[in-house]
Structure formats: structure tokens, C-alpha cells
Write a protein that holds these residues in place. Structure first.
Motif, PDB file in Angstrom:
ATOM      1  N   ASP A 103       4.716   8.475 -15.801  1.00 42.89           N
ATOM      2  CA  ASP A 103       3.206   8.241 -15.693  1.00 42.89           C
ATOM      3  C   ASP A 103       2.452   9.466 -16.212  1.00 42.89           C
ATOM      4  O   ASP A 103       2.863  10.295 -16.970  1.00 42.89           O
ATOM      5  CB  ASP A 103       2.951   7.838 -14.216  1.00 42.89           C
TER       6      ASP A 103
ATOM      7  N   GLY B 276       3.279   1.735  -1.823  1.00 40.13           N
ATOM      8  CA  GLY B 276       3.694   1.919  -3.272  1.00 40.13           C
ATOM      9  C   GLY B 276       5.096   1.141  -3.402  1.00 40.13           C
ATOM     10  O   GLY B 276       5.678   1.498  -4.613  1.00 40.13           O
TER      11      GLY B 276
ATOM     12  N   GLU C 183       0.732  -1.144   0.007  1.00 42.68           N
ATOM     13  CA  GLU C 183      -0.038  -0.006   0.051  1.00 42.68           C
ATOM     14  C   GLU C 183       0.711   1.093  -0.039  1.00 42.68           C
ATOM     15  O   GLU C 183       0.256   2.363  -0.421  1.00 42.68           O
ATOM     16  CB  GLU C 183      -0.886   0.097   1.144  1.00 42.68           C
TER      17      GLU C 183
ATOM     18  N   GLU D 209       5.187  -0.274  -7.661  1.00 41.93           N
ATOM     19  CA  GLU D 209       5.416   0.631  -8.588  1.00 41.93           C
ATOM     20  C   GLU D 209       6.758   1.273  -8.226  1.00 41.93           C
ATOM     21  O   GLU D 209       7.252   1.656  -9.180  1.00 41.93           O
ATOM     22  CB  GLU D 209       4.153   1.595  -8.615  1.00 41.93           C
ATOM     23  N   GLY D 210       7.009   1.808  -7.095  1.00 39.46           N
ATOM     24  CA  GLY D 210       8.440   2.379  -6.515  1.00 39.46           C
ATOM     25  C   GLY D 210       9.520   1.556  -7.169  1.00 39.46           C
ATOM     26  O   GLY D 210      10.554   1.919  -7.672  1.00 39.46           O
TER      27      GLY D 210
END
Length: 328
Positions: free
Chosen positions: A177, A143, A141, A146-147
Motif C-alpha cells: 500500500d 479491516g 470496519e 483488506e486484511g
């Protein structure tokens, strides 16, 4: 992009990152065992890492801090459990305070890095083991998936010789993004001088001239946190157009490595966040500019103005007028 898969397994309490590289295992190992190289890709774009402690021995610790563009920070600590170069290593990774002490209420994880040869180069498998499903969910949660993808996308520039990676390619634009764009350009010249060229009014006036037929009429660079910056241009002679310019504030200033500023067109409310980073290798400097836009429409509108072409002309002029003759 090196990452081929990120697998979260709630049953076995693991998150596994698989990444493939066009580089030998020994080169991959070198990137992970040198803190100066790790700093270039461990944090995601906009959150570069700085390792402030590095005891690369079994039982030793490493401490790093990732700093966000608006001054946010996140510190972590590694305790090395095993080191088996170039095949891999294992650490306990914890969230930490500024002194490297573990933070309560934040999950710790055991991370196992394995490096192996492939037909095209090498593969990294990084498996993180969590103490509970709640700890795994908390990290996801925050990130982490994606990080990790965005951070690992920076490693190609580390594994290759910088000139092989970027020389002759001009300005490169990557859409990370909907609101983040990364722009890179290699210039032939030392980092200290490239930094000065971005913050010295006399040097700026030599290369950041704006479109053909325009001249710089005002140049007030910000050189400390909290300072304002302002740059203006106007048409010359018969050139058509109205004067324009940009202004903003300095959020971070770390010579000669990083400067973060806000930027908006004079008289307009729309603002971007510009994160400038410089890295030098073999007498050349890689300029990386991470731009955060307020939304996708603004991003697309600004890119459609020919911004990248204008930046390429300016950087070419930087090499020709300021950096010429500096390469040893």
C-alpha cells in the motif's frame, strides 16, 4: 494474488472470500490442516499468527495469536464443527483472551471453508456467517476485507516448494500500500545462521559492507527488546561521500524467527518500522522484511535511492562469505 473476490452481503449476513490457486486440492488442504503452515499466511503482513493449541477433531479447538509490530496482539479461537478433508471444514471463530476464552462484545462467526478442483488447480470459498448486521459491519470496519486480501497474498510461498518459489529471483520488492513495502530474498543457508548473521557484529561486518568503496565503521546490533542499534559506514581512500549510518530501537526480538526495529538515518527524524521474519525449508531461508514508511513520498524517495540493488549485493555477499558450504 490468489483472492479473486470478497463479497459482503448485509441481507444474508455473510462475507464470502473466493480465492484460486495453482495447486491441487490436496496441497491446499494440507496448508489449512497443519498449524505450522497456517501460521505463514493466516495473519496479514506485520501480524503473523502463532497457533498455541491445535485439536484437529470435530469438537476440538484451535487457539492462535496474531502479534503486531509494536507489540499489539489479537487472539482468536476455532471450534471445529466438521472436518471433511480434502473438501473442507467448518468452524466457529471467536475473538478470545490470552487463554482462548471468548471475548464479550466482539462478534463470533461460523466459517465454512470449501475446497474444489479447477482447471488450473483449486479454488477456496470461505463463507463467514454472522449473527447480525451489526456484527458483520463491525468486522468489516476492523479491516477484515483488506486484511484477508493481504494475508492470502502470502499463501503462494506456502503452497510451492520454497526453492521453486523464490530461488534465483534475487531481491523482490512488493508495494503493499502507500506506506508498506515487503522485500523477500531466498538465501542458501540455515535459519539459525542467517539470524546470527543479522545480529552478530563479526558476521555483519563480513556482508553488510555498504556501497563499493565504503567500509563499516561501527556496528552495534540490538539483541533484546528496548535495546538500541547503530550501524555506520564511511568512504575508503579516494571514494567520494560523507559518512552515514542508521540507528533505532528494538521493539520485538524472537530468535531465530522475528525481529522488529525502528530505523532512522543518524541525525534525521524520519523513522521507518522494519519487521524481519525468517523461514527455513530444505536448507534454505526466506528472508522477509516488511517496512512501514511514514508516508508515500518517503517510501518512493527511499526506494529511488537504489535500496533494492544494494540489498541484493549484500545478500549475495551473505551467501558467499557467511553461508557458503552450509547447505547439506
Amino acid at each position: 494474488m490468489p483472492v479473486t473476490d470478497v463479497i459482503t452481503d448485509a441481507e444474508n449476513l455473510t462475507m464470502t472470500v473466493i480465492a484460486d490457486f495453482a495447486a491441487p486440492v490436496e496441497r491446499l488442504w494440507a496448508a489449512y490442516s497443519d498449524p505450522r503452515q497456517l501460521e505463514r499466511f493466516w495473519g496479514p503482513p506485520g501480524w503473523p499468527a502463532t497457533f498455541t493449541a491445535w485439536d484437529h477433531t470435530v469438537g476440538g479447538r484451535a487457539i492462535y495469536t496474531m502479534r503486531g509490530p509494536r507489540g499489539e496482539s489479537s487472539t482468536g479461537s476455532w471450534e471445529f464443527l466438521s472436518i471433511d478433508g480434502p473438501s473442507g471444514f467448518e468452524v466457529i471463530d471467536t475473538f478470545a483472551d490470552e487463554n482462548g476464552e471468548p471475548l464479550k462484545d466482539f462478534p463470533a462467526m461460523r466459517m465454512v471453508f470449501t475446497f474444489s478442483e479447477t482447471e488450473g488447480g483449486s479454488r477456496m470459498v470461505n463463507t463467514s456467517y454472522f449473527e447480525s448486521a451489526e456484527a458483520l459491519e463491525q468486522v468489516v470496519e476492523m479491516g477484515a476485507v483488506e486484511g484477508t486480501r493481504m494475508a492470502m497474498a502470502q499463501i503462494d510461498a506456502v503452497l510451492q516448494d520454497l526453492r521453486d518459489y523464490a530461488e534465483g529471483k534475487g531481491v523482490q520488492v512488493e508495494l503493499l500500500d502507500d506506506t508498506h513495502v515487503r522485500i523477500t530474498r531466498l538465501v542458501n543457508g540455515p535459519r539459525d545462521l542467517v539470524w546470527r548473521a543479522h545480529h552478530d557484529p563479526e558476521l555483519l561486518a563480513k556482508w553488510m559492507l555498504g556501497p563499493d568503496g565504503w567500509e563499516m565503521t561501527e556496528c552495534v546490533p540490538g539483541t533484546e527488546v528496548g535495546a538500541s542499534h547503530r550501524t555506520s559506514w564511511a568512504p575508503v581512500g579516494d571514494t567520494e561521500g560523507e559518512p552515514f549510518g542508521f540507528e533505532g530501537e528494538v521493539l520485538q526480538f524472537d530468535p531465530p524467527r522475528r525481529a522488529v526495529t525502528t530505523e532512522r538515518m543518524q541525525g534525521m527524524p524520519t523513522e521507518t518500522l522494519n519487521d524481519l521474519n525468517l523461514y527455513e525449508e530444505d536448507g534454505a531461508t526466506l528472508i522477509t522484511l516488511l517496512i512501514e514508511y511514514p508516508d508515500k513520498d518517503t517510501r518512493d524517495m527511499i526506494l529511488a535511492t537504489g535500496m533494492a540493488d544494494g540489498m541484493e549485493s549484500s545478500y549475495a555477499r551473505l551467501e558467499e562469505t557467511v553461508l557458503a558450504g552450509t547447505r547439506s
